[in-house]
Design a protein around this motif. Structure first.
Motif, PDB file in Angstrom:
ATOM      1  N   SER A  95       0.762  -1.220  -0.237  1.00 23.57           N
ATOM      2  CA  SER A  95       0.035   0.091   0.063  1.00 23.57           C
ATOM      3  C   SER A  95       0.797   1.215  -0.118  1.00 23.57           C
ATOM      4  O   SER A  95       2.033   1.258   0.293  1.00 23.57           O
ATOM      5  N   ASP A  96       0.166   2.577  -0.163  1.00 21.99           N
ATOM      6  CA  ASP A  96       1.045   3.612  -0.287  1.00 21.99           C
ATOM      7  C   ASP A  96       1.565   4.195   1.085  1.00 21.99           C
ATOM      8  O   ASP A  96       2.690   4.699   1.134  1.00 21.99           O
ATOM      9  N   THR A  97       0.960   3.886   2.018  1.00 25.34           N
ATOM     10  CA  THR A  97       1.449   4.133   3.502  1.00 25.34           C
ATOM     11  C   THR A  97       1.169   3.044   4.181  1.00 25.34           C
ATOM     12  O   THR A  97       0.477   1.781   3.757  1.00 25.34           O
ATOM     13  N   CYS A  98       1.915   2.998   5.297  1.00 27.37           N
ATOM     14  CA  CYS A  98       1.775   1.857   6.340  1.00 27.37           C
ATOM     15  C   CYS A  98       0.310   1.780   7.005  1.00 27.37           C
ATOM     16  O   CYS A  98       0.271   0.880   7.992  1.00 27.37           O
ATOM     17  N   TRP A  99      -0.537   2.571   6.741  1.00 27.28           N
ATOM     18  CA  TRP A  99      -1.847   2.816   7.295  1.00 27.28           C
ATOM     19  C   TRP A  99      -3.025   2.409   6.312  1.00 27.28           C
ATOM     20  O   TRP A  99      -4.098   2.511   6.526  1.00 27.28           O
ATOM     21  N   GLY A 100      -2.355   1.693   5.214  1.00 27.33           N
ATOM     22  CA  GLY A 100      -3.341   1.247   4.088  1.00 27.33           C
ATOM     23  C   GLY A 100      -4.121   2.449   3.309  1.00 27.33           C
ATOM     24  O   GLY A 100      -5.146   1.935   2.740  1.00 27.33           O
ATOM     25  N   GLU A 101      -3.421   3.506   3.439  1.00 29.64           N
ATOM     26  CA  GLU A 101      -4.231   4.577   2.729  1.00 29.64           C
ATOM     27  C   GLU A 101      -3.683   4.999   1.260  1.00 29.64           C
ATOM     28  O   GLU A 101      -2.311   4.878   1.347  1.00 29.64           O
ATOM     29  N   ASP A 102      -4.446   5.465   0.391  1.00 30.68           N
ATOM     30  CA  ASP A 102      -3.870   5.943  -0.731  1.00 30.68           C
ATOM     31  C   ASP A 102      -3.232   7.374  -0.523  1.00 30.68           C
ATOM     32  O   ASP A 102      -3.435   8.211   0.284  1.00 30.68           O
ATOM     33  N   ASN A 103      -1.907   7.511  -1.006  1.00 29.68           N
ATOM     34  CA  ASN A 103      -1.385   8.596  -1.104  1.00 29.68           C
ATOM     35  C   ASN A 103      -1.543   9.682  -2.243  1.00 29.68           C
ATOM     36  O   ASN A 103      -1.086   9.917  -2.968  1.00 29.68           O
ATOM     37  N   GLU A 104      -2.748  10.293  -2.046  1.00 29.13           N
ATOM     38  CA  GLU A 104      -3.283  11.137  -2.761  1.00 29.13           C
ATOM     39  C   GLU A 104      -3.563  12.604  -2.179  1.00 29.13           C
ATOM     40  O   GLU A 104      -3.560  12.939  -1.033  1.00 29.13           O
ATOM     41  N   GLN A 105      -3.069  13.603  -3.099  1.00 30.81           N
ATOM     42  CA  GLN A 105      -3.414  15.088  -2.736  1.00 30.81           C
ATOM     43  C   GLN A 105      -4.597  15.213  -1.979  1.00 30.81           C
ATOM     44  O   GLN A 105      -5.802  15.006  -2.719  1.00 30.81           O
ATOM     45  N   SER A 106      -4.690  16.023  -0.876  1.00 27.85           N
ATOM     46  CA  SER A 106      -6.053  16.206  -0.334  1.00 27.85           C
ATOM     47  C   SER A 106      -5.906  17.974  -0.092  1.00 27.85           C
ATOM     48  O   SER A 106      -4.964  18.493   0.032  1.00 27.85           O
ATOM     49  N   PHE A 107      -6.805  18.658  -0.401  1.00 29.83           N
ATOM     50  CA  PHE A 107      -6.987  19.956  -0.340  1.00 29.83           C
ATOM     51  C   PHE A 107      -8.021  20.277   0.943  1.00 29.83           C
ATOM     52  O   PHE A 107      -8.746  21.309   0.727  1.00 29.83           O
TER      53      PHE A 107
END
Length: 198
Positions: A95-107
């Motif tokens: 996964s993108d992070t070690c928390w299983g989240e996508d590493n996407e830009q957030s505004f």
């Protein structure tokens, strides 16, 4: 930079890894002085692996390196914030992070607003909302609203009523976000174009 590697008996300091672009936290590792020095020398983040009991450069086997951008030390000089440009997923589980989240830009709030607009778009037949009604009227109506709001921003910019100027600016941004989704895009797509120009 002074780092207190001797604060703990093991000579390790926590190293928080953050994506330089998205600002998302990707993982947490530990560094000793040797790992820190190697990171600086190679521009690839290197940790001290507690399980392997040796230095470990992230990506040495997978190729998913963490390319160093900057290192900051906290106020107690015993925790590092390391910004990186990741190559591929960061977590060993893929996964993108070690928390299983996508590493996407957030505004932040604007991303939440985009999600509401997307929901109205996807459920426009069942919704009585203003946004859904604009989507039902089609791209010409949505584009027309952006044009109207842009003209109102220009008019208010020439006057001295700051409250009206900000209100019209908010209306313009709101309708622009609707137009982006009507065309199949989101704010991140525009940001990517701006990044490519910088």
């Amino acid at each position: 930079m002074k780092i207190d590697f001797n604060k703990n008996d093991d000579g390790l300091v926590p190293a928080i890894i953050q994506d330089a672009s998205t600002k998302n936290v990707l993982m947490l590792g530990y560094m000793n002085e040797e790992a820190y020095t190697k990171t600086i020398e190679t521009n690839k983040v290197t940790f001290f692996s507690r399980s392997k009991n040796r230095l470990w450069t992230k990506g040495e086997e997978s190729g998913n390196f963490l390319n160093l951008v900057a290192i900051k030390n906290d106020c107690d000089q015993d925790t590092l914030l390391i910004t990186v440009n990741p190559v591929g997923p960061t977590c060993h589980k893929g996964s993108d992070t070690c928390w299983g989240e996508d590493n996407e830009q957030s505004f932040g709030f604007l991303s939440n607003l985009e999600a509401v607009i997307q929901n109205r778009k996807e459920n426009q037949d069942d919704s009585k909302s203003y946004v859904a009604s604009l989507f039902r009227k089609g791209i010409n109506k949505v584009a027309q609203k952006v044009g109207e709001e842009a003209v109102e921003v220009v008019i208010e910019a020439k006057d001295d009523n700051e409250e009206l100027f900000l209100s019209e600016s908010a209306d313009l941004l709101f309708h622009y976000l609707i137009l982006l989704q009507a065309k199949g895009y989101k704010l991140k797509d525009v940001v990517n174009v701006l990044k490519s120009r910088s």
